[in-house]
Design a protein around this motif. Structure first.
Motif, PDB file in Angstrom:
ATOM      1  N   ALA A  56       1.292  -1.348  -0.292  1.00 44.80           N
ATOM      2  CA  ALA A  56      -0.086   0.237  -0.309  1.00 44.80           C
ATOM      3  C   ALA A  56       0.699   1.106   0.138  1.00 44.80           C
ATOM      4  CB  ALA A  56      -1.101   0.238   1.003  1.00 44.80           C
ATOM      5  N   ARG A  57       2.061   1.274   0.427  1.00 38.65           N
ATOM      6  CA  ARG A  57       3.135   2.450   0.371  1.00 38.65           C
ATOM      7  C   ARG A  57       4.544   1.813   0.365  1.00 38.65           C
ATOM      8  NH1 ARG A  57       1.381   4.106   6.739  1.00 38.65           N
ATOM      9  NH2 ARG A  57      -1.411   4.663   6.018  1.00 38.65           N
ATOM     10  N   MET A  58       4.506   0.800  -0.571  1.00 38.97           N
ATOM     11  CA  MET A  58       6.019   0.894  -0.937  1.00 38.97           C
ATOM     12  C   MET A  58       5.893   0.391  -2.962  1.00 38.97           C
ATOM     13  SD  MET A  58       7.053  -3.382   0.994  1.00 38.97           S
ATOM     14  CE  MET A  58       5.404  -3.525   1.995  1.00 38.97           C
ATOM     15  N   GLY A  59       5.160   0.260  -3.018  1.00 40.33           N
ATOM     16  CA  GLY A  59       4.980  -0.108  -4.289  1.00 40.33           C
ATOM     17  C   GLY A  59       4.958  -1.774  -4.860  1.00 40.33           C
ATOM     18  N   SER A  60       5.192  -2.140  -5.948  1.00 39.28           N
ATOM     19  CA  SER A  60       4.416  -2.845  -7.010  1.00 39.28           C
ATOM     20  C   SER A  60       6.255  -4.087  -7.072  1.00 39.28           C
ATOM     21  CB  SER A  60       4.246  -3.063  -7.974  1.00 39.28           C
ATOM     22  OG  SER A  60       3.419  -1.967  -7.968  1.00 39.28           O
ATOM     23  N   ALA A  71       4.635  -9.587  10.958  1.00 42.79           N
ATOM     24  CA  ALA A  71       5.051  -8.097   9.917  1.00 42.79           C
ATOM     25  C   ALA A  71       4.054  -7.831   9.285  1.00 42.79           C
ATOM     26  CB  ALA A  71       5.227  -9.181   8.793  1.00 42.79           C
ATOM     27  N   PRO A  72       4.350  -6.153  10.596  1.00 43.82           N
ATOM     28  CA  PRO A  72       2.764  -4.861  10.113  1.00 43.82           C
ATOM     29  C   PRO A  72       3.626  -4.426   8.548  1.00 43.82           C
ATOM     30  CG  PRO A  72       5.292  -3.856  11.367  1.00 43.82           C
ATOM     31  CD  PRO A  72       5.584  -5.647  11.082  1.00 43.82           C
ATOM     32  N   ILE A  73       3.164  -4.787   7.596  1.00 43.39           N
ATOM     33  CA  ILE A  73       3.110  -4.576   6.595  1.00 43.39           C
ATOM     34  C   ILE A  73       1.356  -4.541   5.968  1.00 43.39           C
ATOM     35  CG2 ILE A  73       5.482  -4.647   5.623  1.00 43.39           C
ATOM     36  CD1 ILE A  73       4.273  -7.369   4.214  1.00 43.39           C
ATOM     37  N   MET A  74       0.969  -3.249   4.997  1.00 40.78           N
ATOM     38  CA  MET A  74      -0.201  -3.216   3.863  1.00 40.78           C
ATOM     39  C   MET A  74       0.016  -3.938   2.823  1.00 40.78           C
ATOM     40  SD  MET A  74      -1.762   0.048   6.114  1.00 40.78           S
ATOM     41  CE  MET A  74       0.094   1.335   5.841  1.00 40.78           C
ATOM     42  N   VAL A  75      -0.559  -4.894   2.909  1.00 37.91           N
ATOM     43  CA  VAL A  75      -0.235  -5.541   1.550  1.00 37.91           C
ATOM     44  C   VAL A  75      -1.688  -5.633   0.832  1.00 37.91           C
ATOM     45  CG1 VAL A  75       2.353  -6.598   1.944  1.00 37.91           C
ATOM     46  CG2 VAL A  75      -0.274  -7.968   1.826  1.00 37.91           C
ATOM     47  N   THR A  76      -1.127  -5.698  -0.613  1.00 41.24           N
ATOM     48  CA  THR A  76      -2.603  -4.889  -1.770  1.00 41.24           C
ATOM     49  C   THR A  76      -2.521  -6.581  -2.657  1.00 41.24           C
ATOM     50  OG1 THR A  76      -1.264  -4.100  -3.661  1.00 41.24           O
ATOM     51  CG2 THR A  76      -2.915  -2.947  -1.959  1.00 41.24           C
ATOM     52  N   GLU A  77      -1.013  -7.030  -2.233  1.00 43.94           N
ATOM     53  CA  GLU A  77      -1.035  -8.603  -3.268  1.00 43.94           C
ATOM     54  C   GLU A  77       0.352  -9.372  -3.206  1.00 43.94           C
ATOM     55  OE1 GLU A  77      -0.796 -10.244  -7.914  1.00 43.94           O
ATOM     56  OE2 GLU A  77      -1.645  -8.404  -7.707  1.00 43.94           O
ATOM     57  N   ILE A  78      -0.352 -10.322  -3.119  1.00 40.28           N
ATOM     58  CA  ILE A  78       1.243 -10.950  -2.725  1.00 40.28           C
ATOM     59  C   ILE A  78       1.473 -11.881  -3.602  1.00 40.28           C
ATOM     60  CG2 ILE A  78       1.846 -13.070  -1.159  1.00 40.28           C
ATOM     61  CD1 ILE A  78       0.684 -12.185   1.686  1.00 40.28           C
ATOM     62  N   TYR A  79       2.646 -11.825  -4.141  1.00 38.71           N
ATOM     63  CA  TYR A  79       2.603 -12.778  -5.145  1.00 38.71           C
ATOM     64  C   TYR A  79       3.171 -14.026  -4.947  1.00 38.71           C
ATOM     65  CZ  TYR A  79       3.472  -8.321  -8.013  1.00 38.71           C
ATOM     66  OH  TYR A  79       2.257  -7.918  -9.154  1.00 38.71           O
ATOM     67  N   THR A  80       2.277 -14.940  -6.162  1.00 45.73           N
ATOM     68  CA  THR A  80       2.867 -16.528  -6.172  1.00 45.73           C
ATOM     69  C   THR A  80       5.082 -17.222  -6.224  1.00 45.73           C
ATOM     70  OG1 THR A  80       0.590 -17.686  -6.904  1.00 45.73           O
ATOM     71  CG2 THR A  80       2.693 -19.032  -7.536  1.00 45.73           C
TER      72      THR A  80
END
Length: 92
Positions: A56-60, A71-80
């Protein structure tokens, strides 16, 4: 209520998670379900490894080396592809 870490610094605390969802990236990339809104509030990692995510705040396509635990990270997708950590649970 605030708490202090070993260095005497004020520790950052957050509200408890509203929900959780097991993350399975064995066959396809994972994106948050409707209960999460746009992103997770963090992830729990069962077995340390790499986590390739859109943040959400670190890019793609960012690859992070993550230890087992919170892990307190806000993610919008996790890749295979690129994710080697296992036992992943997303928290909303």
């Amino acid at each position: 209520m605030s708490s202090r870490n070993a260095r005497g610094q004020e520790a950052v605390t957050s509200e408890s998670a509203d929900g959780f969802e097991a993350v399975d990236v064995s066959a396809e990339d994972w994106t948050p379900s409707a209960q999460f809104g746009e992103h997770t509030r963090g992830v729990l990692i069962g077995v340390a490894g790499n986590l390739k995510v859109d943040g959400a705040r670190m890019g793609s396509g960012v690859t992070l080396a993550v230890p087992a635990g919170w892990a307190p990270i806000m993610v919008t997708e996790i890749y295979t592809s690129g994710t080697t950590a296992t036992g992943i649970t997303a928290l909303s």
